[in-house]
Design an enzyme around this catalytic site. Sequence first.
Site, PDB file in Angstrom:
ATOM      1  N   LYS A   1       0.835  -1.206   0.000  1.00 40.70           N
ATOM      2  CA  LYS A   1       0.000   0.000   0.000  1.00 40.70           C
ATOM      3  C   LYS A   1       0.871   1.258   0.000  1.00 40.70           C
ATOM      4  CE  LYS A   1      -1.699   1.632   4.007  1.00 40.70           C
ATOM      5  NZ  LYS A   1      -1.340   3.053   4.178  1.00 40.70           N
ATOM      6  N   ASN A   2       1.877   1.278   0.868  1.00 37.26           N
ATOM      7  CA  ASN A   2       2.660   2.501   1.020  1.00 37.26           C
ATOM      8  C   ASN A   2       3.605   2.769  -0.149  1.00 37.26           C
ATOM      9  OD1 ASN A   2       1.343   2.976   3.368  1.00 37.26           O
ATOM     10  ND2 ASN A   2       3.108   2.628   4.735  1.00 37.26           N
TER      11      ASN A   2
ATOM     12  N   CYS B   1      -4.409  12.569  13.342  1.00 33.22           N
ATOM     13  CA  CYS B   1      -5.003  11.235  13.229  1.00 33.22           C
ATOM     14  C   CYS B   1      -4.729  10.512  14.534  1.00 33.22           C
ATOM     15  CB  CYS B   1      -4.438  10.469  12.049  1.00 33.22           C
ATOM     16  SG  CYS B   1      -2.774   9.933  12.279  1.00 33.22           S
TER      17      CYS B   1
ATOM     18  N   ARG C   1       0.932  14.522  13.322  1.00 34.24           N
ATOM     19  CA  ARG C   1       1.361  14.328  11.935  1.00 34.24           C
ATOM     20  C   ARG C   1       1.289  15.605  11.091  1.00 34.24           C
ATOM     21  NH1 ARG C   1      -0.507   8.435   9.942  1.00 34.24           N
ATOM     22  NH2 ARG C   1       1.339   8.645   8.672  1.00 34.24           N
TER      23      ARG C   1
ATOM     24  N   ASP D   1       5.449   0.844  11.897  1.00 36.10           N
ATOM     25  CA  ASP D   1       4.239   0.155  11.421  1.00 36.10           C
ATOM     26  C   ASP D   1       4.164  -1.301  11.871  1.00 36.10           C
ATOM     27  OD1 ASP D   1       3.387   2.447  10.221  1.00 36.10           O
ATOM     28  OD2 ASP D   1       3.815   1.840   8.167  1.00 36.10           O
TER      29      ASP D   1
ATOM     30  N   ARG E   1      -8.572  -0.340   5.116  1.00 32.29           N
ATOM     31  CA  ARG E   1      -7.765   0.678   4.440  1.00 32.29           C
ATOM     32  C   ARG E   1      -6.449   0.087   3.931  1.00 32.29           C
ATOM     33  NH1 ARG E   1      -5.930   4.774   8.080  1.00 32.29           N
ATOM     34  NH2 ARG E   1      -4.577   4.954   6.291  1.00 32.29           N
TER      35      ARG E   1
HETATM   36  C1  UD1 Z   1       4.702   6.998   6.282  1.00 34.92           C
HETATM   37  C2  UD1 Z   1       3.828   5.754   6.193  1.00 34.92           C
HETATM   38  C3  UD1 Z   1       3.394   5.302   7.576  1.00 34.92           C
HETATM   39  C4  UD1 Z   1       4.624   5.126   8.477  1.00 34.92           C
HETATM   40  C5  UD1 Z   1       5.500   6.371   8.473  1.00 34.92           C
HETATM   41  C6  UD1 Z   1       6.821   6.175   9.215  1.00 34.92           C
HETATM   42  C7  UD1 Z   1       2.737   5.996   4.049  1.00 34.92           C
HETATM   43  C8  UD1 Z   1       1.472   6.263   3.293  1.00 34.92           C
HETATM   44  N1  UD1 Z   1       2.663   6.074   5.374  1.00 34.92           N
HETATM   45  O1  UD1 Z   1       3.892   8.029   6.862  1.00 34.92           O
HETATM   46  O2  UD1 Z   1       2.694   4.080   7.437  1.00 34.92           O
HETATM   47  O3  UD1 Z   1       4.194   4.869   9.792  1.00 34.92           O
HETATM   48  O4  UD1 Z   1       5.835   6.726   7.109  1.00 34.92           O
HETATM   49  O5  UD1 Z   1       7.508   5.102   8.702  1.00 34.92           O
HETATM   50  O6  UD1 Z   1       3.771   5.698   3.468  1.00 34.92           O
HETATM   51  N2  UD1 Z   1       6.775  14.826  10.401  1.00 34.92           N
HETATM   52  C9  UD1 Z   1       6.828  16.178  10.701  1.00 34.92           C
HETATM   53  N3  UD1 Z   1       6.570  17.066   9.699  1.00 34.92           N
HETATM   54  C10 UD1 Z   1       6.270  16.676   8.428  1.00 34.92           C
HETATM   55  C11 UD1 Z   1       6.218  15.299   8.146  1.00 34.92           C
HETATM   56  C12 UD1 Z   1       6.483  14.400   9.142  1.00 34.92           C
HETATM   57  O7  UD1 Z   1       7.104  16.570  11.835  1.00 34.92           O
HETATM   58  O8  UD1 Z   1       6.049  17.542   7.567  1.00 34.92           O
HETATM   59  C13 UD1 Z   1       7.036  13.852  11.473  1.00 34.92           C
HETATM   60  C14 UD1 Z   1       5.832  12.937  11.748  1.00 34.92           C
HETATM   61  O9  UD1 Z   1       4.906  13.530  12.628  1.00 34.92           O
HETATM   62  C15 UD1 Z   1       6.515  11.719  12.330  1.00 34.92           C
HETATM   63  C16 UD1 Z   1       7.831  11.652  11.549  1.00 34.92           C
HETATM   64  O10 UD1 Z   1       8.043  12.964  11.021  1.00 34.92           O
HETATM   65  O11 UD1 Z   1       6.808  11.930  13.688  1.00 34.92           O
HETATM   66  C17 UD1 Z   1       7.843  10.651  10.425  1.00 34.92           C
HETATM   67  O12 UD1 Z   1       6.719  10.856   9.613  1.00 34.92           O
HETATM   68  P1  UD1 Z   1       6.715  10.500   8.060  1.00 34.92           P
HETATM   69  O13 UD1 Z   1       7.908   9.682   7.741  1.00 34.92           O
HETATM   70  O14 UD1 Z   1       6.510  11.754   7.285  1.00 34.92           O
HETATM   71  O15 UD1 Z   1       5.407   9.586   7.956  1.00 34.92           O
HETATM   72  P2  UD1 Z   1       4.360   9.544   6.780  1.00 34.92           P
HETATM   73  O16 UD1 Z   1       5.012   9.787   5.475  1.00 34.92           O
HETATM   74  O17 UD1 Z   1       3.174  10.366   7.153  1.00 34.92           O
END
Ligand code: UD1
Length: 420
Positions: free
Chosen positions: A22-23, A116, A121, A307, A399
């Site tokens: 999915k990711n 969420c 996030r 995850d 999902r």
């Molecule tokens: C993706 C995965 C999710 C997984 C996560 C971490 C998908 C669709 N989802 O989520 O399943 O749990 O990676 O491996 O691929 N952060 C910020 N600012 C930002 C973006 C992120 O502070 O602009 C923080 C987040 O709150 C979190 C950390 O960075 O603490 C990592 O998040 P991120 O790697 O961005 O996760 P996702 O891409 O949302």
Amino acid sequence: MDYLKITGGTKLSGAIDISGAKNSALPVIAATILSDQELTLTNLPNVVDIRTLLKLLGMLGGTVEHNGTVATINNGSMNSTKAVYEIVSQMRASILVLGPLLARFGECEVSLPGGCAIGQRPIDLHLKAMEALGATIEIKGGYVRATAPNGLQGSKIVFDKITVGGTENTIMAAALAYGTTTIINAAKEPEIVQLCEMIASSGIEVKGIGSSEIIIEGTGQKPLKFQDTEIIPDRIEAGTYLCAGAITNSEITLNRVNTTHIEASINKLEGMGCSFDIQDDSITIYGNNRLNPVSLITTEYPGFPTDMQAQFMAVATMAIGESVIEERLFENRFMHVSELNRLGADIWLKGSVAAVRPVAQLYGADVMATDLRASSALVLAALVAKGDTNVRRIYHLDRGYDNLEGKLASLGAKIERLSE
Ligand code: UD1
């Protein structure tokens, strides 16, 4: 609403196929916006999140034919750049259309995804990266409006925190920017590698694939022509079924899996006493009736994935000693703790650390799924709980897990989907 009724205590056996990730499929689908020509994606998982993003492409004017694991997409007809709240609120990953829409059309409006169950996030790092590429960002009425009327300009982007989605958005934006973009402290997940390889399949230069420094030569707003793409196997789905083998002390085989991508989970399960037969694209787990406790800290790939944290916590409830699990990526990713405790687990939380004490037996109860992976942890625990467990709010599972109850039932689990 649907729920799962699981009667615990059955040993599992047999083999299942792992679905596409999915990711990985989500950014790959978003990346099709960078092209105005038809391409076909195969090995898509049959899950709600994929249907949601494909629906968004349709709403933006793209042409999508989707049948189970295959989608043929042509975004040549795309004529809207607004990703509405109705879709983004269903799935945070819709934010992945920000980079490609902005890069191709010079403007876009994307609803803010909001928080969420697993934490705040924020998307500040995505937005900073777009600004570094020359975009103007305005937040108004719950929407991010990004504009770059003369196209994005290649630049050096240093992420001060590793972000999977932020890296993906930046890679896609950079692909149609003018000049060279260098991303420092990029995420290295297999899903990022697949996205980079897809972008490189269009003929543009992408250096440092799989490393923390990615360099991309943009086309200057010229749309890409991609090769057809097969989605990589889902490492989190695979890890979840390994946990099913471990918690039920069973021997099960997973086919169509990339075993390199699940090394962190394999290592931890080996430490707990499970053994493995690892082949090219399959893996067999042999359980152990005396599981050792585990100590783990979630971190970025190739470290232990956040995850998989909830699923390992379920397995740890069956270990012979106290396990310690530390969550470093998301501040609120312990919603499954109270639900596991409802099944008779003995888990204590202090800040971002959970201590999982051994219990002789879990007992079936009504429990509520809170997020995608937390839901699968409850299913795993239910597989060994005495009596019946009803897992409610399984729209979270739908999902991201392709036919979870069908796959578990084919391994011999007593699991059925019911409606109330
Ligand atoms: C993706 C995965 C999710 C997984 C996560 C971490 C998908 C669709 N989802 O989520 O399943 O749990 O990676 O491996 O691929 N952060 C910020 N600012 C930002 C973006 C992120 O502070 O602009 C923080 C987040 O709150 C979190 C950390 O960075 O603490 C990592 O998040 P991120 O790697 O961005 O996760 P996702 O891409 O949302």
